[in-house]
Design a protein around this motif. Structure first.
Motif, PDB file in Angstrom:
ATOM      1  N   ILE A  76       0.817  -1.217   0.000  1.00 11.97           N
ATOM      2  CA  ILE A  76       0.000   0.000   0.000  1.00 11.97           C
ATOM      3  C   ILE A  76       0.854   1.273   0.000  1.00 11.97           C
ATOM      4  N   ASN A  77       1.952   1.248   0.729  1.00 15.85           N
ATOM      5  CA  ASN A  77       2.836   2.415   0.789  1.00 15.85           C
ATOM      6  C   ASN A  77       3.411   2.725  -0.589  1.00 15.85           C
ATOM      7  N   CYS A 120       0.055   7.180   5.150  1.00 13.70           N
ATOM      8  CA  CYS A 120      -0.166   5.761   5.479  1.00 13.70           C
ATOM      9  C   CYS A 120      -0.016   5.532   6.991  1.00 13.70           C
ATOM     10  N   SER A 143      -0.575  -0.546   6.376  1.00 14.93           N
ATOM     11  CA  SER A 143       0.707  -1.085   5.888  1.00 14.93           C
ATOM     12  C   SER A 143       0.438  -2.460   5.292  1.00 14.93           C
ATOM     13  N   LEU A 184      -8.555   6.027   3.868  1.00 17.93           N
ATOM     14  CA  LEU A 184      -7.266   6.467   3.315  1.00 17.93           C
ATOM     15  C   LEU A 184      -7.492   7.394   2.117  1.00 17.93           C
TER      16      LEU A 184
END
Length: 393
Positions: free
Chosen positions: A279-280, A296, A302, A316
């Protein structure tokens, strides 16, 4: 000593010099007074020393006032093209930067020199480092007291600016004069100014100092899409400065850090097409890495995107497309480019800039309740309002 002038102008900034030039061209005997040793300092420091002197997209919609229609007359009597013609007449080279903003190729000093030369040609008498002790009206004449000397005139133009950038001489002088003559003043506030934030946001900004992103910053239905800058003092850059003129203390502003992308859809597509992707790393494709990492962390996300629920991804996404933050205030007049509010436009003729209550008394430029957007609009208001007063004083 008592000396008579047709027109006396207080304040030798952009608006004051412009009005002096126009009044002088009409054969009026003009005295231009300023308290500073060096005049036109706001011109000199503007636009990084190159002076963003107007904007080709000047339009009444680019100005804030309790009466939005007030600017129409002055802006039509003296347009951005009229000022551009003056610049060309003096062979000052200029360029368009972006969004219609025009800057000198060389130096803002060229604008000051041009205005001073025009004043000289129009036989304007300029008095610098001159402190006015009193302004009074007797019958239909205005009297100015300077030390043991007195000057009087038929027309008095107040062009003393607002409260922004006090280190170069900004003062409340113009408002004091308005109050003396019983004119209403709309509450003044710093405008085009960096906003300040809570310790939590500030800590984040400090980590990201120097980072710039193209963002849409909005307050209610007003929004600006320009650069936003993280600094050690908070958030700045054009989009923040623009929204600061509209924002009200206690309310949130919203920031879209990726205006060209629907992040919910983007992350949903990624989850389907590449579920094992970190995701990062995905967020780093959209935003600068340092910013992506902080966002994040703030959202406690994560690992692989497939491990994150749609609810978490939506949260997010919101922090990227609709980051709501509550400024604690602004940096104030010290760093504000202009002053919001000022002398109520209901008190002034939009056609002539003359007081409705006091014939022969004019107010122009930043001291009036007219504030332009960032990008040369405030200078254009100075040229236009100054020109108009000079034509009628």
């Amino acid at each position: 000593m008592t000396e008579k002038y047709d027109v006396i102008i207080v304040g030798a900034g952009a608006a004051g010099m412009m009005s002096a030039i126009e009044a002088g061209k009409r054969g009026r005997k003009v005295l231009l007074i300023d308290h500073a040793k060096k005049i036109g300092e706001k011109i000199r420091i503007s636009g990084g020393g190159r002076c963003n002197f107007t904007n080709i997209h000047t339009h009444p919609s680019k100005f804030i006032s309790n009466n939005p229609k007030f600017v129409i007359s002055a802006l039509s009597q003296y347009t951005q093209n009229d000022f551009i013609d003056l610049i060309k007449k003096h062979n000052i080279k200029f360029h368009e930067k972006k969004l219609g903003q025009l800057f000198c190729d060389e130096s803002a000093q060229q604008i000051i020199d041009m205005l001073l030369l025009e004043c000289e040609t129009a036989n304007v008498v300029l008095k610098k480092e001159t402190i006015i002790e009193d302004i009074d009206k007797q019958e239909d004449k205005y009297f100015i007291t300077i030390s043991s000397d007195k000057y009087f005139c038929d027309s008095l133009i107040i062009a003393t600016g607002g409260l922004s950038v006090p280190k170069i001489g900004a003062s409340k002088f113009g408002y004091d004069i308005a109050k003396k003559f019983n004119l209403n003043i709309v509450e003044t506030l710093p405008a085009l100014v960096p906003l300040t934030f809570s310790e939590k946001i500030l800590a984040m900004c400090k980590e990201l100092t120097g980072l710039s992103v193209e963002a849409v910053v909005s307050f209610k239905k007003i929004f600006f899409e320009e650069g936003m800058l993280f600094t050690h003092r908070g958030l700045s850059g054009p989009s923040i400065l623009q929204i600061s003129s509209y924002w009200k203390l206690g309310d949130d502003i919203k920031i879209n850090l990726s205006p060209k992308l629907d992040i919910v859809k983007f992350l949903s597509d990624r989850k389907n097409s590449n579920p094992k992707h970190d995701i990062n790393a995905i967020v780093s494709e959209i935003l600068p890495k340092r910013l992506a990492h902080i966002i994040c962390n703030e959202n406690n996300v994560s690992g692989n995107i497939c491990e994150l629920s749609n609810k978490v991804l939506n949260k997010l996404s919101n922090s990227i497309n609709a980051w709501a933050i509550n400024p604690t205030g602004s940096e104030g007049y010290r760093t504000a480019e202009v002053t919001l509010g000022g002398i109520d436009t209901e008190e002034i003729s939009s056609k002539t800039m003359m007081s409705k209550k006091h014939p022969g008394l004019f107010f122009i430029g930043e001291v009036v309740d007219v504030t332009g957007h960032l990008g040369g609009y405030n200078f254009q208001w100075a040229w236009s309002s100054g020109y108009v007063a000079g034509r009628y004083a």
